[in-house]
Write a protein that holds these residues in place. Structure first.
Motif, PDB file in Angstrom:
ATOM      1  N   THR A 190       0.864  -1.188   0.000  1.00  0.00           N
ATOM      2  CA  THR A 190       0.000   0.000   0.000  1.00  0.00           C
ATOM      3  C   THR A 190       0.887   1.219   0.000  1.00  0.00           C
ATOM      4  O   THR A 190       1.780   1.356   0.837  1.00  0.00           O
ATOM      5  CB  THR A 190      -0.898   0.029   1.248  1.00  0.00           C
ATOM      6  N   GLY A 191       0.621   2.159  -0.940  1.00  0.00           N
ATOM      7  CA  GLY A 191       1.405   3.402  -0.987  1.00  0.00           C
ATOM      8  C   GLY A 191       2.868   3.099  -1.161  1.00  0.00           C
ATOM      9  O   GLY A 191       3.283   2.371  -2.056  1.00  0.00           O
ATOM     10  N   SER A 192       3.666   3.667  -0.230  1.00  0.00           N
ATOM     11  CA  SER A 192       5.112   3.554  -0.376  1.00  0.00           C
ATOM     12  C   SER A 192       5.707   2.435   0.458  1.00  0.00           C
ATOM     13  O   SER A 192       6.909   2.300   0.510  1.00  0.00           O
ATOM     14  CB  SER A 192       5.768   4.880   0.044  1.00  0.00           C
ATOM     15  N   GLU A 193       4.844   1.645   1.143  1.00  0.00           N
ATOM     16  CA  GLU A 193       5.403   0.628   2.029  1.00  0.00           C
ATOM     17  C   GLU A 193       4.915  -0.752   1.640  1.00  0.00           C
ATOM     18  O   GLU A 193       3.815  -0.929   1.126  1.00  0.00           O
ATOM     19  CB  GLU A 193       5.001   0.902   3.492  1.00  0.00           C
ATOM     20  N   THR A 194       5.739  -1.728   1.852  1.00  0.00           N
ATOM     21  CA  THR A 194       5.376  -3.127   1.651  1.00  0.00           C
ATOM     22  C   THR A 194       5.551  -3.853   2.972  1.00  0.00           C
ATOM     23  O   THR A 194       6.617  -3.775   3.579  1.00  0.00           O
ATOM     24  CB  THR A 194       6.272  -3.786   0.596  1.00  0.00           C
ATOM     25  N   SER A 195       4.500  -4.535   3.453  1.00  0.00           N
ATOM     26  CA  SER A 195       4.601  -5.320   4.684  1.00  0.00           C
ATOM     27  C   SER A 195       4.238  -6.745   4.373  1.00  0.00           C
ATOM     28  O   SER A 195       3.626  -7.036   3.356  1.00  0.00           O
ATOM     29  CB  SER A 195       3.672  -4.765   5.771  1.00  0.00           C
ATOM     30  N   LEU A 242      12.697 -12.192   7.757  1.00  0.00           N
ATOM     31  CA  LEU A 242      13.532 -11.883   8.906  1.00  0.00           C
ATOM     32  C   LEU A 242      13.128 -10.553   9.538  1.00  0.00           C
ATOM     33  O   LEU A 242      13.026 -10.421  10.766  1.00  0.00           O
ATOM     34  CB  LEU A 242      15.006 -11.850   8.493  1.00  0.00           C
ATOM     35  N   ALA A 243      12.864  -9.556   8.677  1.00  0.00           N
ATOM     36  CA  ALA A 243      12.463  -8.242   9.187  1.00  0.00           C
ATOM     37  C   ALA A 243      11.140  -8.339   9.955  1.00  0.00           C
ATOM     38  O   ALA A 243      10.956  -7.713  11.011  1.00  0.00           O
ATOM     39  CB  ALA A 243      12.338  -7.246   8.036  1.00  0.00           C
ATOM     40  N   GLU A 244      10.206  -9.129   9.408  1.00  0.00           N
ATOM     41  CA  GLU A 244       8.916  -9.293  10.093  1.00  0.00           C
ATOM     42  C   GLU A 244       9.087 -10.015  11.423  1.00  0.00           C
ATOM     43  O   GLU A 244       8.468  -9.665  12.434  1.00  0.00           O
ATOM     44  CB  GLU A 244       7.944 -10.065   9.190  1.00  0.00           C
ATOM     45  N   SER A 245       9.950 -11.032  11.412  1.00  0.00           N
ATOM     46  CA  SER A 245      10.212 -11.764  12.644  1.00  0.00           C
ATOM     47  C   SER A 245      10.812 -10.841  13.702  1.00  0.00           C
ATOM     48  O   SER A 245      10.409 -10.855  14.868  1.00  0.00           O
ATOM     49  CB  SER A 245      11.153 -12.932  12.365  1.00  0.00           C
ATOM     50  N   GLU A 246      11.783 -10.017  13.280  1.00  0.00           N
ATOM     51  CA  GLU A 246      12.401  -9.078  14.214  1.00  0.00           C
ATOM     52  C   GLU A 246      11.396  -8.037  14.695  1.00  0.00           C
ATOM     53  O   GLU A 246      11.399  -7.633  15.856  1.00  0.00           O
ATOM     54  CB  GLU A 246      13.599  -8.400  13.554  1.00  0.00           C
ATOM     55  N   ARG A 247      10.514  -7.603  13.758  1.00  0.00           N
ATOM     56  CA  ARG A 247       9.507  -6.619  14.158  1.00  0.00           C
ATOM     57  C   ARG A 247       8.570  -7.190  15.218  1.00  0.00           C
ATOM     58  O   ARG A 247       8.258  -6.535  16.210  1.00  0.00           O
ATOM     59  CB  ARG A 247       8.699  -6.184  12.928  1.00  0.00           C
ATOM     60  N   ARG A 248       8.128  -8.430  14.967  1.00  0.00           N
ATOM     61  CA  ARG A 248       7.229  -9.053  15.929  1.00  0.00           C
ATOM     62  C   ARG A 248       7.933  -9.304  17.263  1.00  0.00           C
ATOM     63  O   ARG A 248       7.346  -9.138  18.323  1.00  0.00           O
ATOM     64  CB  ARG A 248       6.692 -10.370  15.360  1.00  0.00           C
ATOM     65  N   TYR A 249       9.185  -9.729  17.188  1.00  0.00           N
ATOM     66  CA  TYR A 249       9.954  -9.974  18.403  1.00  0.00           C
ATOM     67  C   TYR A 249      10.115  -8.674  19.201  1.00  0.00           C
ATOM     68  O   TYR A 249       9.925  -8.645  20.410  1.00  0.00           O
ATOM     69  CB  TYR A 249      11.311 -10.541  18.022  1.00  0.00           C
ATOM     70  N   ARG A 250      10.448  -7.604  18.472  1.00  0.00           N
ATOM     71  CA  ARG A 250      10.614  -6.312  19.141  1.00  0.00           C
ATOM     72  C   ARG A 250       9.291  -5.845  19.751  1.00  0.00           C
ATOM     73  O   ARG A 250       9.259  -5.331  20.870  1.00  0.00           O
ATOM     74  CB  ARG A 250      11.133  -5.283  18.133  1.00  0.00           C
ATOM     75  N   LYS A 251       8.197  -6.045  19.012  1.00  0.00           N
ATOM     76  CA  LYS A 251       6.878  -5.666  19.512  1.00  0.00           C
ATOM     77  C   LYS A 251       6.531  -6.462  20.773  1.00  0.00           C
ATOM     78  O   LYS A 251       5.976  -5.921  21.728  1.00  0.00           O
ATOM     79  CB  LYS A 251       5.833  -5.912  18.415  1.00  0.00           C
TER      80      LYS A 251
END
Length: 613
Positions: free
Chosen positions: A12-17, A160-169
């Protein structure tokens, strides 16, 4: 939304998740959406044909202009962009830079103008792979493999980025205080960790050594464990130490450590458990035992009250507390903290009051907000700066009776913790033990005093010259010398028991049938002492006169002469369980003196009768 290789992509827009797929693994059988931009129609057609034939999972979309490619990427998800270098409006490098400003997508520069300079510029522009065009079928195999490689790397990095994001959250939102250290430097703290030691912003602690916030006396053993851990030695992942607060006393914590990766670097995650309340409670328990020893050495109730209030002030830090003793139908507060001077306050046990309720229910009263309790009263509220909004009353029990109440109040709502309640209840047990010791000592002294009085007075009974004199002396001894409040003497006359003496005049002359109910009647029939601790549970108990107040305990002792009951000595009390084995022994001893005196009188009466004959 497009299902990619083991990952769900949302663009969406300028970001991809992304969101993890069911397996979280890269699966080459899933679709790979490829956007191919080139100004050559023939090359687009041949490339699409060869790539899709050799790679069934590839779905190729072809466009002839960089502008069209840019629009396509904004409208649809693509796993990879394959771009020509030399195009009329924008070259491949300029398109790559434009795309990189807004989107994250692997880019392959596929060009016939190959040179080291172009390759270097391509990688500076963020292009993932660089392939020279060659008019040979094998070249399409190279391109296809390159597409697979860059897509898989990209998806793995997203995963990996999603995993780190969830871990950080997870760490950020944890209810536990948590921090991350890397090479002994704090690199992350969550909000709970800031609150634990009183910092307001992460910047106040991030970047500092993990040892700085540890109490100086505990740093040595923490550092030793850390070095052992770094050297590969087996060390428990749990340790305890004290943390320094920025604006208060130290905190006792338990640190649960686990290895982790933080921003690509090896790190240690610290999950802290606040043990302060538990440690302080243990210290308070030890101090309470010392106060318990002092209470056991107290010889007076006033001293017990003073020591109890000292314990409350020192151990719990409360400055508003009082100590009340039950006296007859009243709760009398004789000592208090926070009120100087303190005047004695009396509460009727038949009236309101949270402390009164603690007596009547024999249960701890924990009031979170006194404004919501209709029983709350205070005779000295005018002396307080602020009204007490929470209250805690703990009864002191001696056997089944409440003999005192410990009262603590506070000007804040819900001011008492569960540990403080337990401490006060433990204090009440120590007070109860001290009261019991005083009660036993007083009981022994009272028994000794009554026994000595009975021996002194027995000569009055032995020297009596008539039955009436024996009855009068016996009544006086029970009432005056032994101190019983309700006494009576019943005489057996044919088929009834008749009260001939009583310190309650209305009982005199009352007769009870020996065939009917009555505790005293049962004493005559059995020839045995009758001890009733609760007359409400005694079916044989009767109220002699209608409307007369019910006595709650009774003791009836028969006076036996030659195997027959001639008299009954009767004691009653308004209190439950007011007579014990010592009272039984005293009254049975008195009955023996009376029986001996009666034998003498009977012998004299028989001799006088014989002489008259």
């Amino acid at each position: 939304m497009k299902r990619g290789i083991g990952i769900t992509y949302l663009q969406t827009g300028s970001e991809t998740s992304i969101a993890l797929g069911s397996s979280g693994n890269i699966d080459s059988e899933l679709d790979v959406e490829v956007l191919h931009v080139d100004d050559s129609e023939d090359l687009l057609r041949f490339t699409k044909l060869f790539l899709e034939q050799n790679n069934p999972s590839f779905k190729i979309t072809s466009v002839r202009s960089p502008e069209k490619a840019f629009l396509e990427i904004g409208n649809k998800h693509y796993d990879c962009l394959v771009s020509d270098y030399n195009m009329p409006s924008l070259d491949g490098l300029e398109l790559a830079r434009k795309i990189r400003e807004k989107y994250s997508i692997p880019i392959i520069l596929y060009t016939g103008q190959g040179s080291e300079e172009v390759a270097e510029q391509a990688f500076r522009a963020g292009i993932d792979s660089y392939i020279r065009k060659e008019m040979h079928p094998a070249n399409y195999h190279v391109l296809g493999q390159s597409i697979k490689n860059v897509v898989e790397r990209h998806r793995a990095s997203l995963l990996l980025a999603e995993s780190e994001r969830r871990y950080r959250k997870l760490v950020e939102d944890s209810p536990l205080p948590m921090s991350v250290t890397s090479r002994d430097e704090i690199v992350f703290v969550n909000q709970k960790r800031l609150e634990l030691t009183g910092e307001k912003r992460p910047e106040e602690i991030v970047g500092s050594s993990g040892l700085e916030s540890i109490h100086p006396e505990d740093r040595g053993h923490v550092l030793k464990r850390l070095r052992s851990r770094l050297n590969g030695e087996e060390v428990s992942s749990v340790t305890s130490f004290r943390l320094l607060r920025s604006n208060g006393p130290v905190i006792y914590v338990e640190d649960h450590m686990s290895d982790t990766i933080w921003e690509g670097e090896p790190a240690v995650l610290h999950s802290l458990v606040d043990l302060t309340e538990h440690v302080m409670y243990e210290k308070q328990l030890k101090a309470l035992h010392r106060y318990g020893a002092r209470l056991q050495g107290s010889a007076e109730k006033d001293k017990i009250a003073e020591i109890s209030l000292q314990a409350i002030e020192e151990l719990m830090g409360f400055s508003s507390a009082s100590f009340g003793v039950v006296e007859c139908e009243e709760l009398v507060f004789t000592h208090a903290l926070g009120l100087d001077p303190f005047r004695e306050v009396r509460y009727s046990l038949n009236g309101p009051g949270i402390s009164v309720r603690a007596v009547n229910t024999s249960e701890t009263q924990h009031i979170l907000d006194t404004r919501l309790d209709g029983d709350y009263i205070s005779y000295y509220a005018e002396k307080l700066e602020r009204i007490h909004l929470s209250e805690l009353d703990v009864p002191v029990r001696l056997d089944s009776d409440v003999v005192a109440v410990i009262n603590v109040e506070h000007d804040e709502v819900d001011a008492f913790s569960s540990n403080q309640i337990r401490l006060l209840e433990l204090l009440a047990i120590h007070v109860s033990s001290a009261f019991k010791r005083l009660h036993e000592e007083e009981r022994r002294k009272t028994y000794t005093r009554k026994l000595e009085a009975l021996h002194r007075c027995s000569t009055r009974i032995a020297s009596a010259t008539s039955r009436a004199e024996i009855y009068d002396n016996a009544l006086d001894i029970m009432k005056d010398d032994l101190g019983y409040s309700w006494v009576g003497i019943g005489r057996v006359e044919e088929d009834c028991l008749k009260y001939i003496r009583s310190n309650h005049g209305e009982y005199n002359g009352v007769s009870l049938s020996l065939d009917g109910p009555g505790v005293t009647v049962r004493a005559v029939r059995t020839g045995l002492t009758q001890l009733v601790s609760d007359t409400r549970k005694e079916p044989g108990y009767i109220v002699i006169k209608e409307g007369y107040k019910l006595n709650l305990s009774e003791l009836a002792v028969p006076v036996m002469v030659d195997g027959q009951a001639l008299l009954v000595l009767n004691l009653e009390s308004e209190r439950l369980d007011d007579f014990d084995e010592e009272d039984v022994r005293l009254m049975e001893l008195l009955s023996l003196h009376i029986a001996s005196a009666l034998r003498n009188i009977l012998a004299l009466e028989e001799r006088a009768l014989y002489d008259r004959r």
